[in-house]
Write an enzyme that holds these catalytic residues in place. Structure first.
Site, PDB file in Angstrom:
ATOM      1  N   GLY A 326       0.824  -1.202   0.000  1.00 50.32           N
ATOM      2  CA  GLY A 326       0.000   0.000   0.000  1.00 50.32           C
ATOM      3  C   GLY A 326       0.853   1.243   0.000  1.00 50.32           C
ATOM      4  N   GLY A 328       0.897   5.373   1.715  1.00 52.50           N
ATOM      5  CA  GLY A 328       0.326   6.323   2.656  1.00 52.50           C
ATOM      6  C   GLY A 328       0.855   7.716   2.442  1.00 52.50           C
ATOM      7  N   ASP A 444      -3.241  10.112  16.173  1.00 47.51           N
ATOM      8  CA  ASP A 444      -3.771   9.802  14.843  1.00 47.51           C
ATOM      9  C   ASP A 444      -4.460   8.441  14.826  1.00 47.51           C
ATOM     10  OD1 ASP A 444      -4.357  10.481  12.226  1.00 47.51           O
ATOM     11  OD2 ASP A 444      -2.491   9.672  11.408  1.00 47.51           O
TER      12      ASP A 444
END
Length: 646
Positions: A326, A328, A444
């Site tokens: 992935g 980010g 977060d």
């Protein structure tokens, strides 16, 4: 060619030196006892949950308290008392790893015993014990563990017994008469200098230790009983271990602790060291000429392993697209496999992102100090030239949002799984706020930063924005608001103020998302009004229609009262005033003890009005330029990393 020769010689020297050190300092032992006599508990009961909650806190607390720590958790019959201890002189990371391994072993092997202990270790000796009764200051003689070598001594037994007995009881007398003051790991310990050489050039080596909470008299009784028990059960054997909750005894026919060796070997090591000094000096000169200046300064030493770039490149097939998991805000993530077969996830930080440098340093320094089953473990890092790489344990089931916000994959998350995810995230945050050796504010928390292992157990990830608080610190301020809008509380967005209650707010939003299966950012223009998740849930609360929030996929297979209670707790977490929000320890009690009455929630932060005002962050306003409980809300889910400072 010269460079290759240099590296080869250096490698073989360190390999040779490493083998010698390990040969004369290994302490590998495992003496684990699960006691059935004092009682059993039901798996997944409150006692079991308390046991699973307190043992993971021992590694960090033992290292933070000079190698010895006692604590307890729970009430009444469900209270668990636990203790951890390392041998004196153990390096903090070695001690922490030993305690963690021993704790995991007890959780895995002692599946329903209320009383268990484990003396174990590879590079050091450590003890982990738990029971359902207070044991501080009390001599624990039962249960007893015994391990003996299968080989005989093959010596004149009369002579051997005389030498052996004199050494053992002499050690006990020295321990009892010269113990240090206070409760610390060095009290009641002996081993490094207690070696006797036999006529066949073999050595008798021994190690003894008591827990520092018992008296010197009790320590003497415990160790003498161990020695006598060994003579009774295992005489003529070449070594063995007798362990009890309050003391430990081991002996061998080789120096498993002491490093004194023959003069010939010492001479060989001295020569090797001199050669190494010359080679290392040459190597330093070469490396200084070739090494590029690193952009990030890290404290020395760090608590993480530093990998060579070539090792990571080999593990990820040179960052192949096929290995990419992935991408980010700070870079890309790749799956890799190290030479020992360990699967890892490698985060390759962007070479152009200034914020990525901050995140890199933060994770290397902060995350390496954290050890908890609900936190993603940082295995190491690589910093070479422009490459900044973070190496984590591999978590196979991707992130929570991958399942939760997909209509088909969401079916794998029944209510039991979702309830467990909420509970385990609670434990992870509680560890960060209260139980770790550092007080950490994550800043977060969101579904994409919760990873799921093979059994769908959650692990909190991405500590790039985390902040360390002092022990007595409760709040901090920043001129740069970072995080994900929608998960950030109003006092943080408005004034740059954050605390443990900021994470509580984010956790509350996460609870509501898990129950509803809806993204916080998925609430668009509804009946002409700008809306968001907390506003939607608050309106359901006011209309007594909370059941409408529950994901239809779990509505028929869950206890309605239980789910409504979880929604209620979520609303308590997102209240506007941080003072009104519960602490994570209170939240954990609310989730696990259904008899606790819940207070009525007050209106949440970011309760959206009907006024068509725009998002202040989108206008580039400074934190503190606005402060209103009721305003029009943004649905942007992007992570905010740069806001105009005050």
């Amino acid at each position: 060619m010269a460079k290759k020769s240099y590296e080869t010689v250096l490698f073989f020297f360190f390999f040779f030196f490493f083998v010698i050190v390990i040969s004369f300092s290994s302490i590998s032992v495992s003496a684990q006892v699960c006691e059935n006599i004092t009682g059993i508990f039901i798996p997944n009961s409150t006692y079991d949950n308390n046991r699973r909650l307190i043992l993971p806190t021992l590694p960090s607390n033992v290292t933070a308290h000079d190698g010895y720590f006692q604590s307890s958790i729970g009430l009444g019959l469900d209270r668990v008392y636990a203790m951890g201890m390392c041998a004196p002189g153990a390096e903090p990371n070695v001690c922490s790893q030993c305690i963690e391994t021993a704790s995991d072993g007890l959780l895995q092997n002692c599946q329903n015993q209320v009383d268990a202990f484990s003396w174990s270790g590879d590079k050091t000796l450590c003890l982990v014990r738990y029971t359902n009764r207070s044991f501080s200051g009390l001599l624990g003689m039962e249960p007893r563990g015994a391990i003996a070598s299968t080989a005989d001594t093959n010596l004149n037994q009369t002579y051997f017994d005389s030498v052996w007995t004199k050494l053992m009881f002499g050690m006990i007398s020295n321990i009892s008469s010269s113990s240090s003051a206070g409760n610390n790991a060095s009290k009641y310990y002996a081993g490094e200098d207690d070696v006797v050489q036999l006529p066949d050039f073999r050595n008798i080596s021994a190690l003894m230790q008591c827990t520092p909470d018992v008296s010197s008299e009790d320590c003497d009784v415990c160790l003498r009983t161990n020695v006598i028990d060994y003579q009774t059960c295992c005489r003529r054997r070449q070594g063995g271990v007798i362990s009890r909750p309050s003391c430990f005894f081991r002996w061998e026919l080789y120096p498993f602790i002491d490093t004194r060796i023959s003069g010939g070997v010492i001479a060989a090591i001295v020569v090797a060291v001199l050669v190494a000094i010359i080679l290392i000096t040459l190597g330093v000169v070469i490396l200084k000429r070739r090494k590029k200046k690193q952009e990030i300064e890290l404290p020395n030493p760090t608590e993480s392993i530093q990998f060579d770039l070539s090792t990571i490149e080999a593990a990820t097939n040179n960052f192949s697209e096929r290995n990419k998991l992935g991408e980010g805000g700070f870079g890309e993530v790749y799956k890799g496999m190290l030479m020992n077969g360990t699967e890892v996830a490698v985060k390759r930080l962007s070479k152009t992102s200034g914020q990525g440098e901050v995140e890199f340093k933060n994770e290397v320094i902060v995350v390496a100090k954290l050890q908890h089953r609900n936190l993603v473990r940082l295995l190491g890092f690589s910093l070479q030239g422009d490459e900044k790489l973070l190496v984590y344990e591999f978590v196979p089931n991707k992130s929570l949002n991958y399942f939760l916000f997909d209509s088909k994959k969401r079916t794998q998350l029944d209510w039991t799984v979702r309830r467990n995810i909420i509970g385990e995230i609670t434990r992870g945050i509680l560890y960060l706020h209260q139980d770790s050796r550092l007080k950490i504010i994550h800043r977060d928390l969101k579904a994409s930063n919760i990873l799921l292992d093979a059994d769908m157990n959650p692990k909190i990830a991405d500590f790039g924005m985390a902040r360390i608080f002092g022990i007595n610190q409760t709040v901090a301020n920043t001129s740069k608001v970072v995080g994900t809008f929608g998960y950030m509380p109003p006092e943080y967005v408005a004034n740059g103020q954050f605390s443990a209650k900021s994470d509580v707010y984010s956790f509350g939003v996460l609870i509501l998302e898990i129950i509803s299966g809806k993204k916080n950012s998925s609430f668009y223009q509804m009946e002409g009004l700008v809306n968001n998740l907390v506003t939607y849930v608050w309106r359901l609360w006011e209309s007594k229609s909370l059941h409408e929030l529950v994901d239809p996929g779990i509505r028929d297979n869950c206890k309605s009262d239980e789910v409504i209670r979880y929604i209620h707790i979520g609303l308590l977490c997102v209240q506007e005033n941080p003072v009104d929000r519960p602490t994570m320890s209170t939240i954990h009690q609310m989730l696990t003890i259904s008899s606790i009455a819940l207070p009525l929630p007050l209106p949440p932060g970011f309760f959206c009005s009907n006024e068509p005002r725009s998002n202040p962050l989108a206008q580039g306003l400074e934190p503190g330029q606005w402060n209103s409980k009721s305003f029009t809300c943004s649905v942007d889910e992007a992570t905010i990393t740069d806001v105009i400072p005050r």
